[in-house]
Design a protein around this motif. Structure first.
Motif, PDB file in Angstrom:
ATOM      1  N   GLU A  85      30.197  88.595  65.229  1.00  0.00           N
ATOM      2  CA  GLU A  85      30.526  89.833  64.541  1.00  0.00           C
ATOM      3  C   GLU A  85      29.570  89.987  63.369  1.00  0.00           C
ATOM      4  OE1 GLU A  85      34.790  91.347  63.858  1.00  0.00           O
ATOM      5  OE2 GLU A  85      34.230  90.318  62.002  1.00  0.00           O
ATOM      6  N   LEU A  86      29.109  91.188  63.141  1.00  0.00           N
ATOM      7  CA  LEU A  86      28.260  91.493  62.004  1.00  0.00           C
ATOM      8  C   LEU A  86      29.096  92.286  61.010  1.00  0.00           C
ATOM      9  CD1 LEU A  86      25.344  91.154  61.039  1.00  0.00           C
ATOM     10  CD2 LEU A  86      24.852  93.380  62.065  1.00  0.00           C
ATOM     11  N   ARG A  87      29.235  91.769  59.796  1.00  0.00           N
ATOM     12  CA  ARG A  87      30.062  92.427  58.781  1.00  0.00           C
ATOM     13  C   ARG A  87      29.197  92.919  57.637  1.00  0.00           C
ATOM     14  NH1 ARG A  87      35.174  88.296  58.151  1.00  0.00           N
ATOM     15  NH2 ARG A  87      35.860  88.456  60.307  1.00  0.00           N
ATOM     16  N   SER A  88      29.645  94.016  57.058  1.00  0.00           N
ATOM     17  CA  SER A  88      28.992  94.577  55.878  1.00  0.00           C
ATOM     18  C   SER A  88      30.048  95.306  55.066  1.00  0.00           C
ATOM     19  CB  SER A  88      27.883  95.545  56.290  1.00  0.00           C
ATOM     20  OG  SER A  88      28.451  96.715  56.837  1.00  0.00           O
ATOM     21  N   ALA A  89      29.623  95.907  53.958  1.00  0.00           N
ATOM     22  CA  ALA A  89      30.552  96.694  53.147  1.00  0.00           C
ATOM     23  C   ALA A  89      31.041  97.912  53.932  1.00  0.00           C
ATOM     24  CB  ALA A  89      29.868  97.127  51.856  1.00  0.00           C
TER      25      ALA A  89
ATOM     26  N   THR B 212      23.339  98.615  55.542  1.00  0.00           N
ATOM     27  CA  THR B 212      23.633  97.913  54.307  1.00  0.00           C
ATOM     28  C   THR B 212      22.598  96.821  54.070  1.00  0.00           C
ATOM     29  OG1 THR B 212      25.970  98.289  54.719  1.00  0.00           O
ATOM     30  CG2 THR B 212      25.440  96.631  53.092  1.00  0.00           C
ATOM     31  N   ALA B 213      22.274  96.580  52.817  1.00  0.00           N
ATOM     32  CA  ALA B 213      21.284  95.557  52.484  1.00  0.00           C
ATOM     33  C   ALA B 213      21.790  94.154  52.823  1.00  0.00           C
ATOM     34  CB  ALA B 213      20.917  95.642  51.018  1.00  0.00           C
ATOM     35  N   THR B 214      23.025  93.847  52.447  1.00  0.00           N
ATOM     36  CA  THR B 214      23.564  92.518  52.697  1.00  0.00           C
ATOM     37  C   THR B 214      24.514  92.550  53.888  1.00  0.00           C
ATOM     38  OG1 THR B 214      23.412  91.974  50.346  1.00  0.00           O
ATOM     39  CG2 THR B 214      24.796  90.563  51.704  1.00  0.00           C
ATOM     40  N   LEU B 215      24.216  91.690  54.841  1.00  0.00           N
ATOM     41  CA  LEU B 215      25.018  91.567  56.055  1.00  0.00           C
ATOM     42  C   LEU B 215      25.538  90.138  56.151  1.00  0.00           C
ATOM     43  CD1 LEU B 215      22.432  93.298  58.382  1.00  0.00           C
ATOM     44  CD2 LEU B 215      24.531  94.327  57.534  1.00  0.00           C
ATOM     45  N   TYR B 216      26.613  89.973  56.905  1.00  0.00           N
ATOM     46  CA  TYR B 216      27.156  88.637  57.158  1.00  0.00           C
ATOM     47  C   TYR B 216      27.343  88.471  58.653  1.00  0.00           C
ATOM     48  CZ  TYR B 216      28.026  88.461  52.193  1.00  0.00           C
ATOM     49  OH  TYR B 216      27.854  88.472  50.841  1.00  0.00           O
TER      50      TYR B 216
ATOM     51  N   ILE C 102      27.439  83.777  57.483  1.00  0.00           N
ATOM     52  CA  ILE C 102      26.037  83.554  57.144  1.00  0.00           C
ATOM     53  C   ILE C 102      25.476  84.830  56.509  1.00  0.00           C
ATOM     54  CG2 ILE C 102      23.757  82.990  58.053  1.00  0.00           C
ATOM     55  CD1 ILE C 102      25.251  81.760  60.503  1.00  0.00           C
ATOM     56  N   PRO C 103      25.127  84.788  55.211  1.00  0.00           N
ATOM     57  CA  PRO C 103      24.532  85.964  54.577  1.00  0.00           C
ATOM     58  C   PRO C 103      23.125  86.199  55.133  1.00  0.00           C
ATOM     59  CG  PRO C 103      24.747  84.160  52.996  1.00  0.00           C
ATOM     60  CD  PRO C 103      25.316  83.686  54.282  1.00  0.00           C
ATOM     61  N   ALA C 104      22.813  87.457  55.430  1.00  0.00           N
ATOM     62  CA  ALA C 104      21.533  87.779  56.058  1.00  0.00           C
ATOM     63  C   ALA C 104      21.048  89.146  55.627  1.00  0.00           C
ATOM     64  CB  ALA C 104      21.694  87.743  57.576  1.00  0.00           C
ATOM     65  N   ALA C 105      19.777  89.407  55.904  1.00  0.00           N
ATOM     66  CA  ALA C 105      19.165  90.711  55.652  1.00  0.00           C
ATOM     67  C   ALA C 105      18.568  91.215  56.960  1.00  0.00           C
ATOM     68  CB  ALA C 105      18.080  90.589  54.586  1.00  0.00           C
ATOM     69  N   LEU C 106      18.512  92.517  57.101  1.00  0.00           N
ATOM     70  CA  LEU C 106      17.932  93.130  58.284  1.00  0.00           C
ATOM     71  C   LEU C 106      16.426  92.890  58.292  1.00  0.00           C
ATOM     72  CD1 LEU C 106      18.351  95.019  60.749  1.00  0.00           C
ATOM     73  CD2 LEU C 106      17.896  96.910  59.199  1.00  0.00           C
TER      74      LEU C 106
END
Length: 105
Positions: free
Chosen positions: A22-26, A53-57, A66-70
């Protein structure tokens, strides 16, 4: 010559995964499949539109978010760059491809 299974060179190696995730964001959540993964990033196939969103999990069963960026996006595929290296990827995949792993546990 072959390098050791957990060498620094294998840290950037991509491993096939095919894991549900699953990819989560605000903005919300999107179901996805992890196509391949390394300790520095992953390639995902998304079931819905990707969040802007800039910050993804990235949420993978049995692991902390896991914090990640596109990194890139193409149609239903998305590339992530992890904000912190994930050493468990090399360990997990090394065990998966080691035919003697069951003898070591």
């Amino acid at each position: 010559l072959r390098s050791p299974a957990c060498s620094a060179a294998s840290a950037g190696r991509r491993y096939r995964a095919n894991w549900p995730a699953e990819l989560r964001s605000a903005e919300g959540r999107v179901s996805c499949t992890v196509i391949d993964i390394s300790s520095n990033g992953a390639c995902l196939r998304l079931e819905d539109a990707a969040p802007d969103t800039a910050t993804l999990y990235l949420i993978i069963r049995s692991f902390a978010p896991i914090p990640a960026a596109l990194a890139w996006r193409k149609n239903a595929f998305l590339g992530l760059r992890f904000l912190r290296e994930q050493p468990w990827v090399v360990e997990s995949c090394s065990k998966r491809f080691d035919p003697t792993a069951w003898l070591k546990d």
